[in-house]
Design an enzyme around this catalytic site. Sequence first.
Site, PDB file in Angstrom:
ATOM      1  N   HIS A  30       0.804  -1.219   0.000  1.00  0.00           N
ATOM      2  CA  HIS A  30       0.000   0.000   0.000  1.00  0.00           C
ATOM      3  C   HIS A  30       0.836   1.267   0.000  1.00  0.00           C
ATOM      4  O   HIS A  30       0.300   2.359   0.116  1.00  0.00           O
ATOM      5  CB  HIS A  30      -0.962  -0.007   1.196  1.00  0.00           C
ATOM      6  CG  HIS A  30      -1.858  -1.201   1.174  1.00  0.00           C
ATOM      7  ND1 HIS A  30      -1.614  -2.298   1.973  1.00  0.00           N
ATOM      8  CD2 HIS A  30      -2.952  -1.493   0.439  1.00  0.00           C
ATOM      9  CE1 HIS A  30      -2.540  -3.215   1.733  1.00  0.00           C
ATOM     10  NE2 HIS A  30      -3.354  -2.754   0.808  1.00  0.00           N
ATOM     11  N   GLY A  31       2.164   1.132  -0.076  1.00  0.00           N
ATOM     12  CA  GLY A  31       3.024   2.298  -0.255  1.00  0.00           C
ATOM     13  C   GLY A  31       3.453   3.044   0.989  1.00  0.00           C
ATOM     14  O   GLY A  31       3.729   4.237   0.914  1.00  0.00           O
TER      15      GLY A  31
END
Length: 169
Positions: A134-135
């Site tokens: 999800h970064g």
Amino acid sequence: MVEKKTKRRDFLFTATYAVGAVGAGAVIWPMIDQMNPDASVKALASTEVDVSAVDPGKTITVLWRGKPVFIRRRTQEEIAEAKAVKMEDLKHPEKDEDRAKDPEWLVMLGVCTHLGCVPLDQKGDYNGWFCPCHGSHYDTSGRIRKGPAPTNMEIPEYKFVDANTIKIG
């Protein structure tokens, strides 16, 4: 004669109660003792890790309670970089000194605080950890710097047994 029967009766009552109490204890003790955790659970409660072979700038991953734990031997540059971060730049402000008992060693759960993924070491915008799912970007102290994760990676209870051994848990 009355006194003798009274003393004898008192003794019999006392002896009966004592035998009954011992018998009740013998029955109840196994039931209480079985509620204690078994050896496999106690073994998971803590783990000792030999870190003598970890070079500066390297990370090892160990399992503790079924979760990955990152143990990183930080370089002097990484330590200086982590200490230089301004608290107002952090989403979840924590000083590096509060996260690492010994500045050279960072011990933390290797679980992203967003959805529980396992971040990659020495990746991302801050050369710390990066969660590709999800970064989320973490710095060299495991603090969230960018992305959806709400908090820093968790620091477990740990202590140094000696110069080469860390006990987690």
